[in-house]
Design a protein around this motif. Structure first.
Motif, PDB file in Angstrom:
ATOM      1  N   LEU A  20       0.824  -1.201   0.000  1.00 10.62           N
ATOM      2  CA  LEU A  20       0.000   0.000   0.000  1.00 10.62           C
ATOM      3  C   LEU A  20       0.865   1.261   0.000  1.00 10.62           C
ATOM      4  O   LEU A  20       0.550   2.233  -0.692  1.00 10.62           O
ATOM      5  CB  LEU A  20      -0.937  -0.005   1.206  1.00 10.62           C
ATOM      6  N   VAL A  21       1.940   1.247   0.780  1.00  7.12           N
ATOM      7  CA  VAL A  21       2.847   2.402   0.798  1.00  7.12           C
ATOM      8  C   VAL A  21       3.471   2.589  -0.582  1.00  7.12           C
ATOM      9  O   VAL A  21       3.593   3.717  -1.087  1.00  7.12           O
ATOM     10  CB  VAL A  21       3.939   2.215   1.867  1.00  7.12           C
ATOM     11  N   GLY A  22       3.850   1.478  -1.215  1.00  9.50           N
ATOM     12  CA  GLY A  22       4.420   1.571  -2.553  1.00  9.50           C
ATOM     13  C   GLY A  22       3.440   2.138  -3.560  1.00  9.50           C
ATOM     14  O   GLY A  22       3.794   2.957  -4.407  1.00  9.50           O
ATOM     15  N   ALA A  23       2.184   1.702  -3.458  1.00  9.13           N
ATOM     16  CA  ALA A  23       1.159   2.217  -4.367  1.00  9.13           C
ATOM     17  C   ALA A  23       0.953   3.712  -4.150  1.00  9.13           C
ATOM     18  O   ALA A  23       0.814   4.481  -5.109  1.00  9.13           O
ATOM     19  CB  ALA A  23      -0.153   1.465  -4.159  1.00  9.13           C
ATOM     20  N   TRP A  24       0.930   4.138  -2.879  1.00 10.04           N
ATOM     21  CA  TRP A  24       0.739   5.558  -2.575  1.00 10.04           C
ATOM     22  C   TRP A  24       1.909   6.387  -3.110  1.00 10.04           C
ATOM     23  O   TRP A  24       1.711   7.463  -3.685  1.00 10.04           O
ATOM     24  CB  TRP A  24       0.593   5.767  -1.079  1.00 10.04           C
TER      25      TRP A  24
ATOM     26  N   ILE B 147      -7.067  -2.307  -4.133  1.00 14.55           N
ATOM     27  CA  ILE B 147      -6.952  -0.871  -3.880  1.00 14.55           C
ATOM     28  C   ILE B 147      -5.598  -0.363  -4.357  1.00 14.55           C
ATOM     29  O   ILE B 147      -5.498   0.718  -4.971  1.00 14.55           O
ATOM     30  CB  ILE B 147      -7.143  -0.570  -2.387  1.00 14.55           C
ATOM     31  N   ALA B 148      -4.542  -1.115  -4.110  1.00 14.53           N
ATOM     32  CA  ALA B 148      -3.212  -0.701  -4.555  1.00 14.53           C
ATOM     33  C   ALA B 148      -3.159  -0.580  -6.078  1.00 14.53           C
ATOM     34  O   ALA B 148      -2.610   0.377  -6.627  1.00 14.53           O
ATOM     35  CB  ALA B 148      -2.161  -1.699  -4.070  1.00 14.53           C
ATOM     36  N   ARG B 149      -3.754  -1.539  -6.767  1.00 10.23           N
ATOM     37  CA  ARG B 149      -3.788  -1.501  -8.237  1.00 10.23           C
ATOM     38  C   ARG B 149      -4.550  -0.275  -8.723  1.00 10.23           C
ATOM     39  O   ARG B 149      -4.109   0.412  -9.657  1.00 10.23           O
ATOM     40  CB  ARG B 149      -4.445  -2.776  -8.764  1.00 10.23           C
ATOM     41  N   ARG B 150      -5.678   0.007  -8.114  1.00 10.23           N
ATOM     42  CA  ARG B 150      -6.494   1.139  -8.562  1.00 10.23           C
ATOM     43  C   ARG B 150      -5.794   2.467  -8.301  1.00 10.23           C
ATOM     44  O   ARG B 150      -5.847   3.384  -9.128  1.00 10.23           O
ATOM     45  CB  ARG B 150      -7.851   1.117  -7.857  1.00 10.23           C
ATOM     46  N   VAL B 151      -5.143   2.592  -7.147  1.00  5.85           N
ATOM     47  CA  VAL B 151      -4.450   3.844  -6.828  1.00  5.85           C
ATOM     48  C   VAL B 151      -3.323   4.083  -7.832  1.00  5.85           C
ATOM     49  O   VAL B 151      -3.125   5.206  -8.311  1.00  5.85           O
ATOM     50  CB  VAL B 151      -3.921   3.808  -5.381  1.00  5.85           C
ATOM     51  N   ARG B 152      -2.581   3.048  -8.148  1.00  2.00           N
ATOM     52  CA  ARG B 152      -1.532   3.178  -9.168  1.00  2.00           C
ATOM     53  C   ARG B 152      -2.141   3.593 -10.508  1.00  2.00           C
ATOM     54  O   ARG B 152      -1.605   4.447 -11.216  1.00  2.00           O
ATOM     55  CB  ARG B 152      -0.775   1.866  -9.328  1.00  2.00           C
ATOM     56  N   GLY B 153      -3.265   2.975 -10.862  1.00  2.00           N
ATOM     57  CA  GLY B 153      -3.912   3.291 -12.126  1.00  2.00           C
ATOM     58  C   GLY B 153      -4.396   4.723 -12.194  1.00  2.00           C
ATOM     59  O   GLY B 153      -4.310   5.373 -13.241  1.00  2.00           O
TER      60      GLY B 153
END
Length: 317
Positions: A61-65, A259-265
């Motif tokens: 999650l931190v990586g995605a953010w 959620i991580a995938r969507r935030v990256r997207g």
């Protein structure tokens, strides 16, 4: 769909349209509690700590953010350094970016589940991209070519309406056309009370002769435009969207990896759309104080899905 599952229609102002919102209190409460518990580092009753630890990865999650924030940082310079005539225009560039972020968060995070589609207003005063028509209400729904859908409601008496299925960012990067299929209001079949139904899918159902919108494997949304002639007099459409075969299913809480995938997207889409609009609308700067046809360089791309007659006009002052 039963009345207990049909959302209460709500309208946020004249001409904004009536859009379905489905809310399940039990599921929403559970999701809110588990999210708050995660932030506080505690475990909800009945949920063993080891199960929660196995179900999430803070580093992911931190990586995605971090990737999301880096994408936003990269999106800013091209937009904020674009040609401007005044400090006010320069400030408007930053405001455009914040509105684009808001719009993309809705599109790519909050309403990005084609298995449980929801209609939402995709262009509003503080949440928009490009140059929306002030006389148009924009409503979108996330869909997929993997499923079949039913879009239904009441026509109302808005001056001009269009429905279209559209591809997503990946297809646009590959040079594919954005539109897949269109249905213009004049061709919409309605009953004597103004009710209608549109089936959406890869193939028209056998024996079905009603309203239909085709999808492809890379279709990502259904877009609805209502173009008003007199906002204070016209009644907007009532709209509902559901996946065929998904009746009665509850949308599960989102997984951390989803959620991580969507935030990256979302971050990637903000960067792409920021660059796209700088280049796309920048071509009109050489002829200020006049209306120019948006598709003048690609007449074959004129579409009534944009505006009545298919000739959208853009003005720079």
């Amino acid at each position: 769909m039963s009345e207990s599952r049909r959302a209460r229609a709500e309208s946020d102002g004249a001409g904004e349209g009536t859009v379905e919102r489905r809310t399940f209190l039990k599921g929403g409460s559970a999701l809110a509690f588990s999210g708050a518990a995660g932030l506080l580092g505690c475990t909800p009753p009945g949920g063993p700590a080891e199960e929660l630890e196995a179900a999430s990865d803070p580093d992911e999650l931190v990586g995605a953010w971090n990737e999301f924030c880096e994408s936003l940082k990269a999106a800013a310079p091209p937009l904020l350094r674009a040609p401007a005539q005044s400090p006010e225009e320069r400030a408007s560039g930053l405001r455009f970016l914040t509105r684009l972020i808001s719009q993309t968060l809705d599109h790519g995070l909050e309403y990005d589940d084609p298995a449980f589609p929801q209609l939402y207003r995709s262009q509003e005063y503080a949440s928009q991209q490009g140059g929306p028509n002030p006389d148009t209400s924009y409503i979108d729904g996330r869909i997929s070519g993997e499923y079949d859908y039913r879009l239904f409601g009441r026509r109302g008496d808005v001056h001009f309406v269009t429905f279209s299925t559209q591809r997503g960012m990946k297809a646009l990067k590959e040079g594919k056309p954005g539109f897949v299929d269109n249905l213009v209001g004049q061709a919409l079949q309605v009953d004597s009370e103004g009710r209608f139904e549109i089936r959406i899918g890869r193939e028209r159902p056998d024996g079905y002769s009603g309203n239909f919108l085709r999808t492809t494997e890379d279709t990502e949304r259904v877009a609805i435009r209502q173009i008003f002639g007199a906002w204070h007099e016209e009644q907007p459409m009532e709209l509902h969207l559901e996946r065929i075969g998904g009746e009665g299913e509850l949308r599960p809480p989102p997984r951390f990896d989803d959620i991580a995938r969507r935030v990256r997207g979302v971050g990637a889409q903000v960067g792409f759309m920021s660059d796209f609009w700088v280049n796309d609308l920048g071509r009109f700067l050489s002829r200020p104080n006049s209306f120019q046809e948006y598709q003048e360089r690609d007449p074959d791309k004129r579409s009534v899905a944009y505006t009545p007659g298919g000739r959208a006009l853009v003005g720079v002052w």
